[in-house]
Design a protein around this motif. Structure first.
Motif, PDB file in Angstrom:
ATOM      1  N   TRP A   1      41.644  -7.424  37.196  1.00  0.00           N
ATOM      2  CA  TRP A   1      41.566  -7.592  38.639  1.00  0.00           C
ATOM      3  C   TRP A   1      40.123  -7.817  39.071  1.00  0.00           C
ATOM      4  N   GLY A   2      39.962  -8.658  40.110  1.00  0.00           N
ATOM      5  CA  GLY A   2      38.632  -8.789  40.677  1.00  0.00           C
ATOM      6  C   GLY A   2      38.220  -7.539  41.426  1.00  0.00           C
ATOM      7  N   ILE A   3      39.150  -7.002  42.244  1.00  0.00           N
ATOM      8  CA  ILE A   3      38.935  -5.753  42.970  1.00  0.00           C
ATOM      9  C   ILE A   3      40.198  -4.904  42.819  1.00  0.00           C
ATOM     10  N   SER A   4      40.034  -3.621  42.474  1.00  0.00           N
ATOM     11  CA  SER A   4      41.166  -2.718  42.329  1.00  0.00           C
ATOM     12  C   SER A   4      40.870  -1.419  43.068  1.00  0.00           C
ATOM     13  N   VAL A   5      41.783  -1.004  43.960  1.00  0.00           N
ATOM     14  CA  VAL A   5      41.626   0.211  44.751  1.00  0.00           C
ATOM     15  C   VAL A   5      42.834   1.112  44.503  1.00  0.00           C
ATOM     16  N   GLU A   6      42.601   2.332  44.027  1.00  0.00           N
ATOM     17  CA  GLU A   6      43.691   3.266  43.797  1.00  0.00           C
ATOM     18  C   GLU A   6      44.277   3.771  45.111  1.00  0.00           C
ATOM     19  N   GLY A   7      45.524   4.225  45.044  1.00  0.00           N
ATOM     20  CA  GLY A   7      46.183   4.810  46.194  1.00  0.00           C
ATOM     21  C   GLY A   7      45.657   6.190  46.533  1.00  0.00           C
ATOM     22  N   ASN A   8      46.278   6.797  47.560  1.00  0.00           N
ATOM     23  CA  ASN A   8      45.920   8.135  48.042  1.00  0.00           C
ATOM     24  C   ASN A   8      44.490   8.176  48.585  1.00  0.00           C
ATOM     25  N   GLN A   9      44.142   7.147  49.355  1.00  0.00           N
ATOM     26  CA  GLN A   9      42.839   7.088  49.997  1.00  0.00           C
ATOM     27  C   GLN A   9      43.015   6.691  51.464  1.00  0.00           C
ATOM     28  N   LYS A  10      41.927   6.791  52.221  1.00  0.00           N
ATOM     29  CA  LYS A  10      41.950   6.474  53.638  1.00  0.00           C
ATOM     30  C   LYS A  10      40.841   5.477  53.974  1.00  0.00           C
ATOM     31  N   ASN A  11      41.126   4.666  54.992  1.00  0.00           N
ATOM     32  CA  ASN A  11      40.103   3.811  55.606  1.00  0.00           C
ATOM     33  C   ASN A  11      39.410   2.920  54.576  1.00  0.00           C
ATOM     34  N   ILE A  12      40.188   1.993  54.034  1.00  0.00           N
ATOM     35  CA  ILE A  12      39.680   1.017  53.069  1.00  0.00           C
ATOM     36  C   ILE A  12      39.377  -0.282  53.809  1.00  0.00           C
ATOM     37  N   PHE A  13      38.165  -0.784  53.694  1.00  0.00           N
ATOM     38  CA  PHE A  13      37.775  -2.018  54.375  1.00  0.00           C
ATOM     39  C   PHE A  13      37.178  -2.989  53.362  1.00  0.00           C
ATOM     40  N   LEU A  14      37.752  -4.180  53.300  1.00  0.00           N
ATOM     41  CA  LEU A  14      37.240  -5.244  52.440  1.00  0.00           C
ATOM     42  C   LEU A  14      36.881  -6.438  53.316  1.00  0.00           C
ATOM     43  N   GLY A  15      35.646  -6.933  53.189  1.00  0.00           N
ATOM     44  CA  GLY A  15      35.207  -8.082  53.970  1.00  0.00           C
ATOM     45  C   GLY A  15      34.667  -7.681  55.330  1.00  0.00           C
ATOM     46  N   GLU A  16      33.991  -8.642  55.974  1.00  0.00           N
ATOM     47  CA  GLU A  16      33.409  -8.441  57.291  1.00  0.00           C
ATOM     48  C   GLU A  16      33.700  -9.644  58.172  1.00  0.00           C
ATOM     49  N   CYS A  17      33.434  -9.507  59.454  1.00  0.00           N
ATOM     50  CA  CYS A  17      33.728 -10.572  60.402  1.00  0.00           C
ATOM     51  C   CYS A  17      32.829 -11.790  60.209  1.00  0.00           C
ATOM     52  N   ASP A  18      31.572 -11.573  59.847  1.00  0.00           N
ATOM     53  CA  ASP A  18      30.616 -12.674  59.844  1.00  0.00           C
ATOM     54  C   ASP A  18      30.215 -13.150  58.452  1.00  0.00           C
ATOM     55  N   THR A  19      30.782 -12.559  57.406  1.00  0.00           N
ATOM     56  CA  THR A  19      30.518 -13.033  56.049  1.00  0.00           C
ATOM     57  C   THR A  19      31.834 -13.109  55.273  1.00  0.00           C
ATOM     58  N   LYS A  20      31.884 -13.976  54.261  1.00  0.00           N
ATOM     59  CA  LYS A  20      33.079 -14.162  53.467  1.00  0.00           C
ATOM     60  C   LYS A  20      32.973 -13.391  52.152  1.00  0.00           C
ATOM     61  N   LEU A  21      34.083 -12.743  51.795  1.00  0.00           N
ATOM     62  CA  LEU A  21      34.196 -12.111  50.494  1.00  0.00           C
ATOM     63  C   LEU A  21      35.111 -12.980  49.633  1.00  0.00           C
ATOM     64  N   HIS A  22      34.586 -13.503  48.518  1.00  0.00           N
ATOM     65  CA  HIS A  22      35.355 -14.383  47.641  1.00  0.00           C
ATOM     66  C   HIS A  22      35.775 -13.620  46.389  1.00  0.00           C
ATOM     67  N   VAL A  23      37.049 -13.744  46.027  1.00  0.00           N
ATOM     68  CA  VAL A  23      37.571 -13.205  44.775  1.00  0.00           C
ATOM     69  C   VAL A  23      38.276 -14.362  44.074  1.00  0.00           C
ATOM     70  N   ASN A  24      37.666 -14.882  43.019  1.00  0.00           N
ATOM     71  CA  ASN A  24      38.152 -16.107  42.389  1.00  0.00           C
ATOM     72  C   ASN A  24      38.225 -15.965  40.872  1.00  0.00           C
ATOM     73  N   GLY A  25      39.158 -16.697  40.276  1.00  0.00           N
ATOM     74  CA  GLY A  25      39.206 -16.841  38.828  1.00  0.00           C
ATOM     75  C   GLY A  25      39.616 -15.614  38.056  1.00  0.00           C
ATOM     76  N   CYS A  26      40.357 -14.700  38.683  1.00  0.00           N
ATOM     77  CA  CYS A  26      40.750 -13.459  38.010  1.00  0.00           C
ATOM     78  C   CYS A  26      42.227 -13.500  37.609  1.00  0.00           C
ATOM     79  N   GLY A  27      42.574 -12.660  36.614  1.00  0.00           N
ATOM     80  CA  GLY A  27      43.974 -12.470  36.278  1.00  0.00           C
ATOM     81  C   GLY A  27      44.475 -13.200  35.064  1.00  0.00           C
ATOM     82  N   TYR A  28      43.606 -13.632  34.192  1.00  0.00           N
ATOM     83  CA  TYR A  28      44.054 -14.399  33.028  1.00  0.00           C
ATOM     84  C   TYR A  28      43.680 -13.693  31.728  1.00  0.00           C
ATOM     85  N   GLY A  29      43.983 -12.385  31.645  1.00  0.00           N
ATOM     86  CA  GLY A  29      43.542 -11.591  30.504  1.00  0.00           C
ATOM     87  C   GLY A  29      44.530 -11.488  29.363  1.00  0.00           C
TER      88      GLY A  29
END
Length: 421
Positions: A1-29
């Motif tokens: 995985w490019g990004i992996s977040v386990e469960g049982n957590q609170k207030n998870i934020f990925l990315g912002e309004c004024d910048t782009k978060l790119h996750v590319n080319g993952c998952g071919y293991g």
């Protein structure tokens, strides 16, 4: 995985309004998708993993840690991954906005059947996926997708059945999709099978889909295939195929408003199937101001097999299970120029198939839906009660309204001009 977040957590934020978060080319293991032959174990691969479900824990994919309380993805671009772009688990209050889950692709065979209804030798891509089992109390709630692009995802392995569906969600309580596109997703050189669908929802309640499109999706079968190939813009169901045998759970209270399903195409040697909107076992359904046009099923051998091209379909019988659909309202919709070249097939603007009860079709236009022999503006078939078709304009088909005589329907103030009525 490019990004992996386990469960049982609170207030998870990925990315912002004024910048782009790119996750590319993952998952071919591994050499197979959903399975690692080196370790002989199931494996999930893709761009972003957010939490877990009890269902996938039971299948051995991971350990379930618990519910995520409040998560947000903003300006996240999960692209060119496979076989999954974004997989989320049990989340309460999930908002995904201004993001893209496009260009995800895979050419590997599925080594492990994640959904419980296909043989492993498939080719599958899920740009967004949530799979929960209601018998395990496996529900996400209050989920929103706003202004997202889920386009141009593809399966490409030749000669095997394909599944490519932009957003597939099983068992969510409270789902809003607004301003999203599910366009130009393709299955290339498939052998047929499940096919290509813009949006797939199953067993979800409290659904609102607004201002969204599922256009130009296509499934092209290889030459020589004798299996059907299927393409549909929107697929909404109360059937949960991950519970053997197939189990009709519930899909109550859905609204589709200001949506379009245009130019979805299925092509194979025989029995291609295409449609704009498909509603199966859905109670309390409203389809308002939607467009389903130029959806097309093309057979290389138009003499063999049979299928129905439809603009809007509502049915309680999907072949695997049967359940009553009630309180269906289809209004202010334009359903035009949906076609097939299959001699034993049919093209229908609005198709209501049994068992369905208390169905109203109001102020709709059905025009130019054509097949070589059998086509109709509105088709009412079997064991349906309390059907009303009113204030509709139905023209340029062989039949205006087809009623098999068992529906006890009421027709009011319709304008009908066809070859036969």
């Amino acid at each position: 995985w490019g990004i992996s977040v386990e469960g049982n957590q609170k207030n998870i934020f990925l990315g912002e309004c004024d910048t782009k978060l790119h996750v590319n080319g993952c998952g071919y293991g591994s050499s197979q998708s959903f399975f690692d032959p080196d370790t002989n174990t199931p494996i999930l691969q893709g761009g972003v993993l957010l939490g877990e479900t009890k269902y996938l824990e039971a299948l051995g994919f991971y350990v379930y840690h618990g519910t995520i309380q409040t998560a947000q993805l903003n300006n996240v671009f999960v692209e060119e991954n496979g076989p999954i772009g974004f997989n989320f688990g049990i989340v309460s209050n999930l908002t995904v906005q201004n993001s893209s889950f496009s260009y995800n692709t895979d050419s590997r065979e599925v080594g492990y059947d994640i959904l419980g209804f296909s043989t492993p030798n498939w080719n599958a891509v899920y740009p967004i996926a949530y799979t929960g089992n209601p018998k395990l109390d496996d529900y996400s709630s209050s989920v929103q997708f706003l202004n997202c692009r889920i386009d141009k995802n593809s399966t490409t392995r030749s000669g095997v059945p394909h599944i490519c569906t932009s957003l597939i969600a099983w068992n969510i309580n409270g789902l809003t999709i607004k301003g999203c596109t599910f366009n130009s997703n393709t299955g290339i050189n498939s052998r047929g099978g499940y096919g290509v669908v813009g949006l797939t929802l199953a067993g979800c309640t409290g659904v609102v889909v607004e201002d969204s499109t599922a256009d130009a999706n296509s499934n092209v079968g290889i030459v020589g295939s004798v299996e059907s190939a299927r393409t549909e813009g929107f697929h909404h169901s109360g059937l949960n195929l991950i519970i053997p045998p197939p189990d009709v759970t519930s899909s109550h209270g859905a609204v589709y408003r200001n949506c379009s399903a245009v130019g979805n195409k299925s092509q194979t040697d025989i029995r291609p199937s295409a449609g704009g909107f498909g509603f199966y076992y859905a109670d309390g359904l409203t389809v308002d101001n939607c467009v389903a046009t130029h959806n097309e099923a093309v057979a290389r051998n138009p003499i063999g097999g049979a299928s129905i091209t439809r603009g809007i379909l509502a049915t309680g019988d999907y072949g695997l299970a049967t359940a009553e659909m009630t309180n269906i309202l289809i209004k202010n919709c334009h359903v035009t120029n949906n076609t097939t070249n299959i001699v034993n097939g049919a093209a229908v603007g609005i198709l209501i198939w049994d068992p369905a009860f208390s169905v109203v079709v109001d102020n709709c236009v059905s025009q130019g839906n054509r097949a070589p022999v059998n086509d109709a503006g509105v088709w009412l078939n079997g064991a349906n009660q309390g059907m009303v078709v009113k204030n509709c304009t139905i023209h340029d088909q062989t039949l205006g309204i087809y009623d098999d005589g068992s529906t006890k329907s009421v027709y009011q103030d319709n304008v009908i001009n066809n070859s036969a009525v």
